[in-house]
Motif scaffolding. Structure first.
Motif, mmCIF file in Angstrom:
data_model
loop_
_atom_site.group_PDB
_atom_site.id
_atom_site.type_symbol
_atom_site.label_atom_id
_atom_site.label_comp_id
_atom_site.label_asym_id
_atom_site.label_seq_id
_atom_site.Cartn_x
_atom_site.Cartn_y
_atom_site.Cartn_z
ATOM 1 N N THR A 3 0.633 -0.945 -0.122
ATOM 2 C CA THR A 3 -0.207 -0.022 0.138
ATOM 3 C C THR A 3 0.974 1.071 -0.023
ATOM 4 O OG1 THR A 3 -1.643 -1.105 1.297
ATOM 5 C CG2 THR A 3 -1.893 1.215 1.454
ATOM 6 N N TYR A 5 1.093 5.703 -0.130
ATOM 7 C CA TYR A 5 0.320 6.613 0.197
ATOM 8 C C TYR A 5 0.684 7.841 -0.291
ATOM 9 C CZ TYR A 5 -0.930 10.454 3.806
ATOM 10 O OH TYR A 5 -1.457 11.180 4.536
ATOM 11 N N LEU A 24 -8.054 9.120 -8.276
ATOM 12 C CA LEU A 24 -8.930 8.218 -8.293
ATOM 13 C C LEU A 24 -9.263 7.316 -9.876
ATOM 14 C CD1 LEU A 24 -11.867 10.282 -6.692
ATOM 15 C CD2 LEU A 24 -10.286 8.449 -5.538
ATOM 16 N N GLY A 27 -6.732 4.498 -10.156
ATOM 17 C CA GLY A 27 -6.597 3.240 -9.022
ATOM 18 C C GLY A 27 -6.639 3.845 -7.793
ATOM 19 N N TRP A 28 -6.239 4.923 -7.444
ATOM 20 C CA TRP A 28 -6.108 5.610 -5.962
ATOM 21 C C TRP A 28 -7.387 5.462 -5.249
ATOM 22 C CZ3 TRP A 28 -1.349 6.787 -3.863
ATOM 23 C CH2 TRP A 28 -0.101 6.715 -4.680
ATOM 24 N N SER A 29 -7.198 5.369 -3.843
ATOM 25 C CA SER A 29 -8.849 5.320 -3.280
ATOM 26 C C SER A 29 -8.530 6.415 -2.118
ATOM 27 C CB SER A 29 -8.717 4.150 -2.528
ATOM 28 O OG SER A 29 -9.064 2.989 -3.519
ATOM 29 N N LEU A 30 -9.620 7.232 -1.842
ATOM 30 C CA LEU A 30 -9.584 8.148 -0.868
ATOM 31 C C LEU A 30 -9.231 7.590 0.280
ATOM 32 C CD1 LEU A 30 -12.920 10.162 -1.721
ATOM 33 C CD2 LEU A 30 -10.492 10.685 -2.286
ATOM 34 N N HIS A 31 -8.360 8.364 1.139
ATOM 35 C CA HIS A 31 -8.104 7.709 2.597
ATOM 36 C C HIS A 31 -8.457 8.977 3.666
ATOM 37 C CE1 HIS A 31 -5.681 5.449 5.626
ATOM 38 N NE2 HIS A 31 -5.083 6.711 6.092
ATOM 39 N N VAL A 51 -4.739 9.793 -0.208
ATOM 40 C CA VAL A 51 -4.987 8.599 -1.079
ATOM 41 C C VAL A 51 -4.073 7.670 -0.926
ATOM 42 C CG1 VAL A 51 -6.301 9.955 -2.788
ATOM 43 C CG2 VAL A 51 -3.857 9.710 -3.077
ATOM 44 N N THR A 52 -4.539 6.282 -1.066
ATOM 45 C CA THR A 52 -3.843 5.227 -0.975
ATOM 46 C C THR A 52 -3.992 4.091 -2.211
ATOM 47 O OG1 THR A 52 -5.348 3.871 0.209
ATOM 48 C CG2 THR A 52 -3.795 5.104 1.549
ATOM 49 N N LYS A 53 -3.109 3.428 -2.535
ATOM 50 C CA LYS A 53 -3.085 2.537 -3.746
ATOM 51 C C LYS A 53 -2.352 1.386 -3.358
ATOM 52 C CE LYS A 53 -2.408 2.605 -8.655
ATOM 53 N NZ LYS A 53 -2.098 3.280 -9.529
ATOM 54 N N GLU A 54 -3.125 0.221 -3.628
ATOM 55 C CA GLU A 54 -2.279 -0.961 -3.694
ATOM 56 C C GLU A 54 -1.386 -1.279 -4.930
ATOM 57 O OE1 GLU A 54 -2.280 -3.596 -1.145
ATOM 58 O OE2 GLU A 54 -3.362 -2.208 -0.005
#
Length: 68
Positions: A3, A5, A24, A27-31, A51-54
């Protein structure tokens, strides 16, 4: 999987929304929730959104997070 950040910051303009929307779409997600603070030197409100991303890659400190 790792992950990663990042925190997107910008003056409170449509550019901030475009930068978050672009992340977004990649592929990033709101954190958490966005944050807002007054910048007295510039006389404007500043926005921030984490934002975070795997990713499959192992994290390293010279990684270009905005390009992931």
């Amino acid at each position: 999987m790792t992950t990663i950040y990042r925190c997107i910051t910008e003056d409170d303009t449509s550019q901030f929304c475009h930068r978050v929307s672009e992340a977004l779409s990649k592929g990033w997600s709101l954190h958490g929730s966005p944050t807002m603070a007054f910048d007295p030197q510039k006389g404007v409100m500043r926005m921030g959104q984490a934002v975070t991303k795997e990713v499959a890659a192992e994290y390293h400190s010279d990684m270009k997070l905005g390009q992931q």
